[in-house]
Design a protein around this motif. Structure first.
Motif, PDB file in Angstrom:
ATOM      1  N   LYS A 136      33.178  25.813 -43.347  1.00  0.00           N
ATOM      2  CA  LYS A 136      33.775  25.474 -42.154  1.00  0.00           C
ATOM      3  C   LYS A 136      32.893  24.507 -41.389  1.00  0.00           C
ATOM      4  N   TYR A 137      33.674  23.793 -40.387  1.00  0.00           N
ATOM      5  CA  TYR A 137      33.103  22.667 -39.643  1.00  0.00           C
ATOM      6  C   TYR A 137      31.965  23.244 -38.975  1.00  0.00           C
ATOM      7  N   ASP A 138      32.282  24.415 -38.232  1.00  0.00           N
ATOM      8  CA  ASP A 138      31.252  25.071 -37.115  1.00  0.00           C
ATOM      9  C   ASP A 138      29.857  25.530 -37.894  1.00  0.00           C
ATOM     10  N   GLU A 139      30.148  25.907 -39.368  1.00  0.00           N
ATOM     11  CA  GLU A 139      28.830  26.194 -40.030  1.00  0.00           C
ATOM     12  C   GLU A 139      28.181  24.703 -40.436  1.00  0.00           C
ATOM     13  N   GLN A 140      28.928  24.065 -40.889  1.00  0.00           N
ATOM     14  CA  GLN A 140      28.329  22.525 -41.365  1.00  0.00           C
ATOM     15  C   GLN A 140      27.484  22.055 -40.272  1.00  0.00           C
ATOM     16  N   LYS A 141      27.949  22.001 -38.920  1.00  0.00           N
ATOM     17  CA  LYS A 141      27.320  21.562 -37.653  1.00  0.00           C
ATOM     18  C   LYS A 141      26.194  22.450 -37.464  1.00  0.00           C
ATOM     19  N   LYS A 142      26.163  23.741 -37.574  1.00  0.00           N
ATOM     20  CA  LYS A 142      24.932  24.676 -37.431  1.00  0.00           C
ATOM     21  C   LYS A 142      23.805  24.384 -38.453  1.00  0.00           C
ATOM     22  N   ILE A 143      24.209  24.282 -39.546  1.00  0.00           N
ATOM     23  CA  ILE A 143      23.370  23.796 -40.797  1.00  0.00           C
ATOM     24  C   ILE A 143      22.845  22.568 -40.432  1.00  0.00           C
ATOM     25  N   GLY A 144      23.736  21.426 -40.062  1.00  0.00           N
ATOM     26  CA  GLY A 144      23.035  20.290 -39.898  1.00  0.00           C
ATOM     27  C   GLY A 144      22.002  20.042 -38.785  1.00  0.00           C
ATOM     28  N   GLU A 145      22.475  20.749 -37.552  1.00  0.00           N
ATOM     29  CA  GLU A 145      21.592  20.783 -36.432  1.00  0.00           C
ATOM     30  C   GLU A 145      20.319  21.543 -36.601  1.00  0.00           C
ATOM     31  N   TYR A 146      20.417  22.548 -37.467  1.00  0.00           N
ATOM     32  CA  TYR A 146      19.080  23.323 -37.878  1.00  0.00           C
ATOM     33  C   TYR A 146      17.976  22.581 -38.482  1.00  0.00           C
ATOM     34  N   LEU A 147      18.866  21.837 -39.913  1.00  0.00           N
ATOM     35  CA  LEU A 147      17.900  20.976 -40.397  1.00  0.00           C
ATOM     36  C   LEU A 147      17.204  19.649 -39.875  1.00  0.00           C
ATOM     37  N   THR A 148      18.111  19.200 -38.994  1.00  0.00           N
ATOM     38  CA  THR A 148      17.339  18.088 -38.405  1.00  0.00           C
ATOM     39  C   THR A 148      16.295  18.649 -37.153  1.00  0.00           C
ATOM     40  N   ASP A 149      16.562  19.581 -36.417  1.00  0.00           N
ATOM     41  CA  ASP A 149      15.588  20.264 -35.774  1.00  0.00           C
ATOM     42  C   ASP A 149      14.159  20.476 -36.522  1.00  0.00           C
ATOM     43  N   LEU A 150      14.461  21.190 -37.693  1.00  0.00           N
ATOM     44  CA  LEU A 150      13.278  21.395 -38.487  1.00  0.00           C
ATOM     45  C   LEU A 150      12.764  19.947 -39.051  1.00  0.00           C
ATOM     46  N   ASP A 151      13.283  18.930 -39.233  1.00  0.00           N
ATOM     47  CA  ASP A 151      12.882  17.827 -39.760  1.00  0.00           C
ATOM     48  C   ASP A 151      11.999  17.304 -38.552  1.00  0.00           C
ATOM     49  N   HIS A 152      12.436  17.390 -37.179  1.00  0.00           N
ATOM     50  CA  HIS A 152      11.655  16.819 -36.112  1.00  0.00           C
ATOM     51  C   HIS A 152      10.321  17.685 -35.829  1.00  0.00           C
ATOM     52  N   LEU A 153      10.754  18.970 -36.109  1.00  0.00           N
ATOM     53  CA  LEU A 153       9.440  19.938 -36.045  1.00  0.00           C
ATOM     54  C   LEU A 153       8.207  19.510 -37.144  1.00  0.00           C
TER      55      LEU A 153
END
Length: 162
Positions: A136-153
């Motif tokens: 579902k979209y909410d889950e996609q968004k959370k996964i995408g944000e998490y992976l983006t944050d992880l990449d930045h870290l």
């Protein structure tokens, strides 16, 4: 993928026409899909008289040809693309970051399946026919944000080490 996003490629303005270059439109090439700047700029005239297409910051950029085949990123700038890049613009209920990370995760599988011996080109039709199972979209968004944050870290830690 074709049901989840609009896709298009661009083109390269004729290099023999001097007026097409040194304009004010960033011309994004496949090695620059994750860059904040480009080396080459084209003019409005070049855009009107070629198949170069405009992309916006936040569009997914997917390299189709050559050494960068399968590389993917989210555009950090507004600019024009050539035929070696496929722009992927998600439709409603599809998260760009999630799609980008899905393509990145499946890069080796896609290349192994469609580029025989590492040679050849990917195409818009190949990408449009990729089968993706989406949460579902909410889950996609959370996964995408998490992976983006992880990449930045990871990037921050690499800079500290370098």
């Amino acid at each position: 993928m074709g049901e989840l996003a609009t896709t298009f490629s661009g083109g390269t303005p004729s290099v023999g026409v001097k007026e097409y270059y040194n304009g004010n439109i960033p011309f994004i090439r496949s090695a620059e899909i994750n860059a904040n700047v480009t080396e080459l700029f084209i003019s409005e005239l070049a855009l009107k008289n070629s198949s170069a297409r405009l992309v916006e910051k936040g569009n997914i950029l997917y390299a189709l040809y050559g050494a960068t085949s399968g590389e993917v990123g989210i555009s950090k700038i507004n600019g024009a693309i050539n035929q070696a890049i496929l722009a992927i613009i998600p439709i409603q209920e599809t998260n760009a970051e999630f799609l980008m990370y899905w393509l990145n995760k499946n890069k080796n599988k896609i290349i192994k399946t469609y580029l025989q011996g590492g040679q050849g080109n990917l195409s818009g039709s190949i990408v449009k026919n990729l089968i993706i199972s989406l949460p579902k979209y909410d889950e996609q968004k959370k996964i995408g944000e998490y992976l983006t944050d992880l990449d930045h870290l990871i990037t921050l830690h690499q800079r500290k080490l370098g």
